[in-house]
Design a protein around this motif. Structure first.
Motif, mmCIF file in Angstrom:
data_model
loop_
_atom_site.group_PDB
_atom_site.id
_atom_site.type_symbol
_atom_site.label_atom_id
_atom_site.label_comp_id
_atom_site.label_asym_id
_atom_site.label_seq_id
_atom_site.Cartn_x
_atom_site.Cartn_y
_atom_site.Cartn_z
ATOM 1 N N SER A 67 0.750 -1.119 -0.025
ATOM 2 C CA SER A 67 -0.016 -0.057 0.013
ATOM 3 C C SER A 67 0.820 1.314 0.088
ATOM 4 N N LEU A 68 1.904 1.131 0.711
ATOM 5 C CA LEU A 68 2.815 2.372 0.889
ATOM 6 C C LEU A 68 3.400 2.743 -0.386
ATOM 7 N N LYS A 69 4.018 1.768 -1.050
ATOM 8 C CA LYS A 69 5.009 1.950 -2.371
ATOM 9 C C LYS A 69 4.424 2.991 -3.292
ATOM 10 N N PRO A 70 3.249 2.541 -3.794
ATOM 11 C CA PRO A 70 2.882 3.972 -4.780
ATOM 12 C C PRO A 70 2.425 5.284 -4.341
ATOM 13 N N LEU A 71 2.121 5.436 -2.781
ATOM 14 C CA LEU A 71 1.866 6.609 -2.476
ATOM 15 C C LEU A 71 3.012 7.374 -2.113
ATOM 16 N N ILE A 72 4.158 6.498 -1.806
ATOM 17 C CA ILE A 72 5.625 7.193 -1.611
ATOM 18 C C ILE A 72 6.018 7.553 -2.819
ATOM 19 N N ARG A 73 6.047 6.557 -3.995
ATOM 20 C CA ARG A 73 6.437 6.862 -5.515
ATOM 21 C C ARG A 73 5.692 8.169 -5.869
ATOM 22 N N GLU A 74 4.436 8.344 -5.681
ATOM 23 C CA GLU A 74 3.713 9.523 -5.990
ATOM 24 C C GLU A 74 3.854 10.746 -5.333
ATOM 25 N N GLY A 75 4.604 10.846 -4.220
ATOM 26 C CA GLY A 75 4.947 11.747 -3.248
ATOM 27 C C GLY A 75 3.854 12.048 -2.366
ATOM 28 N N TYR A 76 3.088 11.087 -1.926
ATOM 29 C CA TYR A 76 1.932 11.375 -0.948
ATOM 30 C C TYR A 76 2.673 11.103 0.335
ATOM 31 N N ILE A 77 3.425 10.083 0.686
ATOM 32 C CA ILE A 77 4.102 9.976 1.858
ATOM 33 C C ILE A 77 5.630 10.277 1.800
ATOM 34 N N ALA A 78 5.979 10.641 2.791
ATOM 35 C CA ALA A 78 7.399 10.818 3.000
ATOM 36 C C ALA A 78 8.174 9.666 4.198
ATOM 37 N N ARG A 79 9.213 9.118 3.751
ATOM 38 C CA ARG A 79 9.747 8.474 4.698
ATOM 39 C C ARG A 79 11.084 9.052 5.072
ATOM 40 N N THR A 80 11.281 9.127 6.523
ATOM 41 C CA THR A 80 12.507 9.923 6.849
ATOM 42 C C THR A 80 13.021 8.890 8.175
ATOM 43 N N PRO A 81 14.445 8.958 8.324
ATOM 44 C CA PRO A 81 14.883 8.039 9.436
ATOM 45 C C PRO A 81 14.587 8.917 10.703
ATOM 46 N N ASP A 82 14.221 8.172 11.693
ATOM 47 C CA ASP A 82 13.928 8.598 13.112
ATOM 48 C C ASP A 82 15.468 9.262 13.623
ATOM 49 N N THR A 83 15.187 10.453 14.306
ATOM 50 C CA THR A 83 16.623 11.001 14.585
ATOM 51 C C THR A 83 16.935 10.235 15.773
ATOM 52 N N ALA A 84 16.133 9.621 16.721
ATOM 53 C CA ALA A 84 16.446 8.687 17.779
ATOM 54 C C ALA A 84 17.072 7.493 17.488
ATOM 55 N N ASP A 85 16.474 6.896 16.433
ATOM 56 C CA ASP A 85 16.994 5.517 15.954
ATOM 57 C C ASP A 85 17.104 5.509 14.428
ATOM 58 N N ARG A 86 18.132 5.783 13.721
ATOM 59 C CA ARG A 86 18.163 5.958 12.461
ATOM 60 C C ARG A 86 17.693 4.630 11.698
ATOM 61 N N ARG A 87 17.595 3.528 12.273
ATOM 62 C CA ARG A 87 17.147 2.158 11.657
ATOM 63 C C ARG A 87 15.510 2.373 11.614
ATOM 64 N N VAL A 88 14.775 3.187 12.328
ATOM 65 C CA VAL A 88 13.595 3.255 12.209
ATOM 66 C C VAL A 88 13.200 4.342 11.106
ATOM 67 N N MET A 89 12.440 3.981 10.282
ATOM 68 C CA MET A 89 11.919 4.699 9.103
ATOM 69 C C MET A 89 10.356 5.351 9.626
ATOM 70 N N LEU A 90 10.255 6.687 9.569
ATOM 71 C CA LEU A 90 9.042 7.328 9.899
ATOM 72 C C LEU A 90 8.281 7.787 8.776
ATOM 73 N N CYS A 91 6.888 7.518 8.529
ATOM 74 C CA CYS A 91 6.181 7.994 7.644
ATOM 75 C C CYS A 91 5.206 9.065 8.292
ATOM 76 N N SER A 92 5.379 9.868 6.996
ATOM 77 C CA SER A 92 4.267 11.028 7.287
ATOM 78 C C SER A 92 3.650 11.393 5.799
ATOM 79 N N LEU A 93 2.511 12.334 5.916
ATOM 80 C CA LEU A 93 1.791 12.735 4.821
ATOM 81 C C LEU A 93 2.808 13.893 4.147
ATOM 82 N N THR A 94 2.936 13.876 3.020
ATOM 83 C CA THR A 94 3.527 15.388 2.603
ATOM 84 C C THR A 94 2.273 16.289 2.243
ATOM 85 N N ASP A 95 2.476 17.358 1.744
ATOM 86 C CA ASP A 95 1.614 18.395 1.693
ATOM 87 C C ASP A 95 0.546 18.030 0.458
#
Length: 142
Positions: A67-95
């Motif tokens: 479900s995430l792949k196309p949403l990330i590819r189309e720029g609807y969701i951003a994945r960024t490393p967690d500053t506390a644990d860089r192994r953890v990827m955080l997801c959030s909605l883009t504008d």
């Protein structure tokens, strides 16, 4: 001859019909109801780990990734490393993800209203109660 019904089969058939119903409404937004569920969860959870998203949606990693792949590819969701644990990827909605959610939410509301009108308040109440009872069957450690 009395054939015992299979609860799983009946629920899967009902799920397919309900999923098709919602997908028909969300089609003009270019997403499926599974993707809408991800967008909606992120709208309320805001920035969270994929593991937290899996838990909220009651899906496994592979299902969420599909479900995430196309949403990330189309720029609807951003994945960024967690500053506390860089192994953890955080997801959030883009504008654009927030804009898509708002548009899709209108279609989702129409689908909801249609289901409510077709089933009526008593069946909706039973459906929600039965769904909650089934979800409560989920083992704590899975």
């Amino acid at each position: 001859m009395n054939i015992e019904p299979c609860f799983n089969l009946k629920l899967r058939q009902a799920d397919r019909v309900l999923t098709s119903h919602y997908n028909a409404y969300l089609n003009e937004c270019g997403i499926k109801v599974t993707q809408f569920s991800v967008l909606r969860s992120l709208w309320y959870l805001q920035r969270c780990s994929q593991q937290a998203l899996e838990k909220a949606l009651l899906v496994d990693q592979a299902t969420l990734t599909r479900s995430l792949k196309p949403l990330i590819r189309e720029g609807y969701i951003a994945r960024t490393p967690d500053t506390a644990d860089r192994r953890v990827m955080l997801c959030s909605l883009t504008d654009s993800g927030k804009a898509l959610f708002k548009l899709a939410e209108k279609q989702w509301q129409l689908a909801q209203k249609s289901v409510e009108e077709k089933l009526g308040p008593e069946v909706i109440e039973q459906l929600l109660g039965a769904s909650s009872a089934l979800i409560d069957m989920k083992p704590v450690h899975s």
